[in-house]
Design a protein around this motif. Sequence first.
Motif, short mmCIF file in Angstrom:
data_model
loop_
_atom_site.label_atom_id
_atom_site.label_comp_id
_atom_site.label_asym_id
_atom_site.label_seq_id
_atom_site.Cartn_x
_atom_site.Cartn_y
_atom_site.Cartn_z
N ARG A 299 -4.55 4.76 -12.37
CA ARG A 299 -5.54 5.83 -12.55
C ARG A 299 -5.04 6.91 -13.50
O ARG A 299 -5.84 7.56 -14.19
CB ARG A 299 -5.93 6.40 -11.18
N ASP B 21 -8.18 -2.87 -11.00
CA ASP B 21 -7.64 -2.33 -9.75
C ASP B 21 -8.05 -3.20 -8.58
O ASP B 21 -9.14 -3.07 -8.03
CB ASP B 21 -8.16 -0.89 -9.55
N GLU B 22 -7.17 -4.15 -8.22
CA GLU B 22 -7.41 -5.09 -7.12
C GLU B 22 -8.82 -5.65 -7.16
O GLU B 22 -9.55 -5.60 -6.16
CB GLU B 22 -7.12 -4.41 -5.78
N GLN C 171 -12.09 -2.25 -7.58
CA GLN C 171 -12.14 -3.11 -6.40
C GLN C 171 -13.57 -3.23 -5.87
O GLN C 171 -14.00 -4.28 -5.42
CB GLN C 171 -11.23 -2.53 -5.32
N LYS D 124 1.12 2.15 -7.18
CA LYS D 124 0.59 1.30 -8.25
C LYS D 124 -0.81 1.73 -8.69
O LYS D 124 -1.10 1.80 -9.88
CB LYS D 124 0.59 -0.18 -7.83
N THR D 125 -1.70 2.04 -7.73
CA THR D 125 -3.05 2.47 -8.09
C THR D 125 -3.01 3.86 -8.73
O THR D 125 -3.75 4.15 -9.68
CB THR D 125 -3.97 2.46 -6.87
N SER E 184 0.84 -1.20 0.00
CA SER E 184 0.00 0.00 0.00
C SER E 184 0.88 1.25 0.00
O SER E 184 1.88 1.31 0.71
CB SER E 184 -0.90 0.01 1.23
N VAL F 12 -3.56 -4.25 -11.05
CA VAL F 12 -2.97 -3.76 -9.81
C VAL F 12 -3.28 -4.73 -8.68
O VAL F 12 -4.43 -5.14 -8.49
CB VAL F 12 -3.52 -2.35 -9.46
#
Length: 369
Positions: free
Chosen positions: A64, A175-176, A99, A59-60, A55, A207
């Motif tokens: 984005r 995204d996850e 997510q 990466k996110t 975290s 991600v």
Amino acid sequence: MMHQKILSGTPTALTGLDAHLRLDGLTKRYGDSLAVAALDLAVPKGELVALLGPSGCGKTTTLRMIAGLITPSDGRIVVGGNDITQMPVYKRDMGLVFQSYALFPHMTVAKNVAFGLEMRAVPKPEIEKRVKEALAMVRLEALAERKPRELSGGQQQRVALARALVIRPSILLLDEPLSNLDAKLRDEMRNEIRDIQQNLGITAVFVTHDQVEALSMCDKVVVMKGGKLEQVGTPVDVYEQPATPFVASFVGRTNRLDGVAKGDGTVFIGSAAVRVPGRPGGNVEIMVRPHRIRLSDGDGAAGEGLNRLDGRLTRVTFVGDLLQYHVDVGGMEMVVEAASDHGRGFRKVGAPVSLSWRIEDTMVFGRAA
């Protein structure tokens, strides 16, 4: 293994003008904070690439920026040879899976999937045809008239995937998407997403902070730390030949021991000596993965090509298919993993044990004095 590389930590980046997706010096700052630092990356057409890291590693934010949801502070995003850095999100030919799934609760499954096509003013007969195809792809044809609240988590995940794919995007961004699912369902969805991505030949960026997802699903893994690239490579590359201590410890489990290398392939860990690949010198950190270590009773010399350390068993943990043995070696803890055998194989805590592993399974990294 070439881990004598007392490695400099320089990542191996994917490059090439023929990449379908290319990031050139992509950077994002928030005031004095650098979220993503001059990221260079090239993704060939049809590959699934994971952005992997803890975290806060960026990466996110990177994903984005690719999607157009965040404006870069610097750098370029190039897709199919076209610079799309300043292009608004609705003009980018990308499908997104979040997510949270982000389904419209008042719409049916079919309406949720059709939404992106309606926004693009696709003719109604074509919408109906493509929605049916997308739902068939994720095996939800029979649930087309249900509302999201009437679906399981895995089914909602499939709807979100179908909605992203129905527009036939050039790039799929995830995204996850599996983090809200239970372990068994995550395994199933990993395989489904990978199969769909390969069957469509679509370029995808995934991600995740889950090493298993990255290693099992993706063609390439991009390991990030503190907004920077640590290493890019195939799953086998980043696991078997990590470029930095961070990659070695984040991608898979490992034992870490500090030592002093003598320049002849010998490293002293306290009073004990082990052999390592190459001839490093000075202060080093050695790492050995728990499943590469063999645990045995009694004393004796190490076999040919093996390292050996003696210690005392301090804890045994049963984790289903594995037994984890925690061993005190001269005041340092090492963990050994072995397959469980119908609940048998437990050793008595406090017993003297020996640990052995192949010299080539020893990873070596330089460290500051």
